[in-house]
Design an enzyme around this catalytic site. Sequence first.
Site, PDB file in Angstrom:
ATOM      1  N   ALA A   1       3.776   5.801  -2.489  1.00 34.42           N
ATOM      2  CA  ALA A   1       5.028   6.478  -2.824  1.00 34.42           C
ATOM      3  C   ALA A   1       5.098   6.775  -4.326  1.00 34.42           C
ATOM      4  O   ALA A   1       5.528   7.860  -4.734  1.00 34.42           O
ATOM      5  CB  ALA A   1       6.226   5.631  -2.384  1.00 34.42           C
TER       6      ALA A   1
ATOM      7  N   GLY B   1       0.821  -1.218   0.000  1.00 37.42           N
ATOM      8  CA  GLY B   1       0.000   0.000   0.000  1.00 37.42           C
ATOM      9  C   GLY B   1       0.851   1.263   0.000  1.00 37.42           C
ATOM     10  O   GLY B   1       0.588   2.202  -0.761  1.00 37.42           O
ATOM     11  N   TYR B   2       1.878   1.284   0.844  1.00 36.34           N
ATOM     12  CA  TYR B   2       2.724   2.479   0.900  1.00 36.34           C
ATOM     13  C   TYR B   2       3.649   2.563  -0.312  1.00 36.34           C
ATOM     14  O   TYR B   2       4.064   3.655  -0.706  1.00 36.34           O
ATOM     15  CB  TYR B   2       3.485   2.547   2.224  1.00 36.34           C
ATOM     16  CG  TYR B   2       2.527   2.877   3.345  1.00 36.34           C
ATOM     17  CD1 TYR B   2       2.077   4.189   3.514  1.00 36.34           C
ATOM     18  CD2 TYR B   2       2.001   1.894   4.164  1.00 36.34           C
ATOM     19  CE1 TYR B   2       1.149   4.504   4.491  1.00 36.34           C
ATOM     20  CE2 TYR B   2       1.069   2.200   5.151  1.00 36.34           C
ATOM     21  CZ  TYR B   2       0.649   3.505   5.311  1.00 36.34           C
ATOM     22  OH  TYR B   2      -0.277   3.817   6.256  1.00 36.34           O
ATOM     23  N   HIS B   3       3.948   1.422  -0.884  1.00 35.85           N
ATOM     24  CA  HIS B   3       4.706   1.416  -2.140  1.00 35.85           C
ATOM     25  C   HIS B   3       3.922   2.165  -3.219  1.00 35.85           C
ATOM     26  O   HIS B   3       4.450   3.042  -3.899  1.00 35.85           O
ATOM     27  CB  HIS B   3       4.974  -0.034  -2.566  1.00 35.85           C
ATOM     28  CG  HIS B   3       5.600  -0.170  -3.911  1.00 35.85           C
ATOM     29  ND1 HIS B   3       6.953   0.036  -4.125  1.00 35.85           N
ATOM     30  CD2 HIS B   3       5.065  -0.452  -5.129  1.00 35.85           C
ATOM     31  CE1 HIS B   3       7.215  -0.133  -5.421  1.00 35.85           C
ATOM     32  NE2 HIS B   3       6.089  -0.428  -6.039  1.00 35.85           N
TER      33      HIS B   3
END
Length: 667
Positions: free
Chosen positions: A309, A304-306
């Site tokens: 980003a 998710g944070y990938h």
Amino acid sequence: MKRFAMALCAALLAIGSTTLAGEVPTLGDEKSLYDLLDLDRPALKAVKRAVDKGNFEAADKELLRYFRTRKAVALYGLDLQNVKVSKLEQRQADEALEHKFYAHKGYQPSFFYGDDIDWRYWPVKDNELRWQLHRHYWFIPLAKCYYLTHDNRYIDAWIDQYTDWVKKNPLDGVERLQAAGASQEEIAAERENIRFAWRPMEAGRRLQDLLTEFALTIQSPRFTPEFLNLFLRTYRQHADHVLNNYSEKGNHLLFEAQRMLFAGIYFPEFREAPEWRRSGIEILNREIGIQVYPDGMQFELDFGYHIAAIDIFLKALGMARLNGFEEEFPASYIETVHKMTTVTWNLLFPDYSNPMFGDTKSHDKASLLNQFRSWSRVFPDDRQLEWFASEGQRGALPDYTSQQFPQSGFYTLRSGWDMDATVTVVKAGPPAFWHNQPDNGTFEYWHRGRNFFPDSGSYVYGGDSAVLAQRNWFRQTRVHNTLTLDNRNLETTDSKLLHWETSPEQTLLVTENPSYKGLTHRRALFSTQDGLLVIVDHASGDAAGTVGIHFNLCPATVSFAKDGTLSTRFDDGNNIRIKSSGCKPLHIQQEEGWVSNAYRKKEQRPAYAVEMEKQPGEELWIVTVIAPEDDERRGSIAIVPDRNSTADRFQVAVRVGGRTYTFKYEL
Ligand code: CA
């Protein structure tokens, strides 16, 4: 920080404030707005004239006139000709009219924050609920609803609530209370409130969203010169706060930098705007080298944070491009983002569902497709990305199936890209941070449209001890499909790749993690073209205790045969069987199982471990076969290791019904 206090303006500040007395709260930084703006810009001539005369009321009016007509600065992501309100946004706006604030997706229906808004209301002691209240998720919906309907209730609510928020959440609240001789309790409560209201992550979110709110409402007669003065002064306060309080690392820092870049580009009238822009770009350029592994995965190891980003990097680039600052990003920046997009679709299952390792939630296909389409516009020559963005209508599939991302420790063992494929995604990487979990060696196994081993997920983030206990349950190593010693969490999470090999028949991955003091876990995974997953686990070292291999299945009815083989019992015929065999007799231990696809949502599921006792220095092995059930493979499963096998050179014959396989690796 440079200070631009001109004597004249400083002397006139008091006069300027009196025109707004009672309406505009004192801000932490006692600067006149006109001290902060570059009044030498030719377009601000009329404003400057009024300021020079000390007529701040007139200056505010001229400034509003200027902002309503200024040569537009493009705001990336907002098309004023094509504003749409989603169902959710409509609900968020309508509820906000009644002070029911959409503070957090996981806490629905929204709580009522009082007729006289209590920004400290904290009905469940989950930090996220209180932090995210200060992201004002419902403000853009209010601004959009006003923009499309001209219904003044929406803009009035936005202006009132923002002004109320500014008044009740002053950045210098602690200093003010101290100066007023307030009690220690009051000061402590104030300090806690500021920690939530002004965390740079939340301040940065407001810094970004205020731009959209501004663009959607500036033409309204309700947007008064006085409100403009408040808006711009508090806007600058946000920018200054984020600039001087950047998070140390991780996705928060990326978010903050991107938002500073937006602030610097959107409001060039501020004297400090070039510094805001420069700071944002500098951080993004620096962090993309730090936060992205050479294989393209973001270093928090969370899908998710990938994706977040990628969006941050591309938003920043998009805003810069639209306004002529693209050359401030080097070519390597865009190449890295491109690589990050490639990781994304490699980790997906053929139905666009995603592994939920770490704090990752289940992403819905529609938003993933939207993201792919927007990325594809940035990388139009990428045929693979185009294929995923168009669901196979255009572009081309990659010329490979399985793929490794060895620096971040993600591996996809894939028989194909279509719905009949079998796909195993393995996580076995380096240490990471808050959003990561001690889960090295775990996997998700997807076969013909069903994820038989979805990760447990994360359920909640942090909060009081009750909330934290819920988070910690989902973080445990034992709720992942990997090996534990005495059911404890891994002490070390630093997997190394020992071997990777693909052929038309199968993919082989061997990784090793120094899991505990005195116990190293080596795991080999064989994935065959016809859907078999065979796992060879080795535990070695001085430690003694109970070694367990854990299996957390999807919600399903399951049954165990006498020989320990587990079968799922789905009516649609898409089932698997699992059998383990070890160097010593195994004990099957049923366990508590839950899976969480979304924040504060969870579902029970079958889970169990196969266990054996380990003596000091003893080396154990366990072989597990996961086999799809079909006519040809309906009989029993036999696991026969070669008697000369070692941890470095292992060979095992596996018979599943009428089919026999041989698996071997040599390091
Ligand atoms: Ca997990």
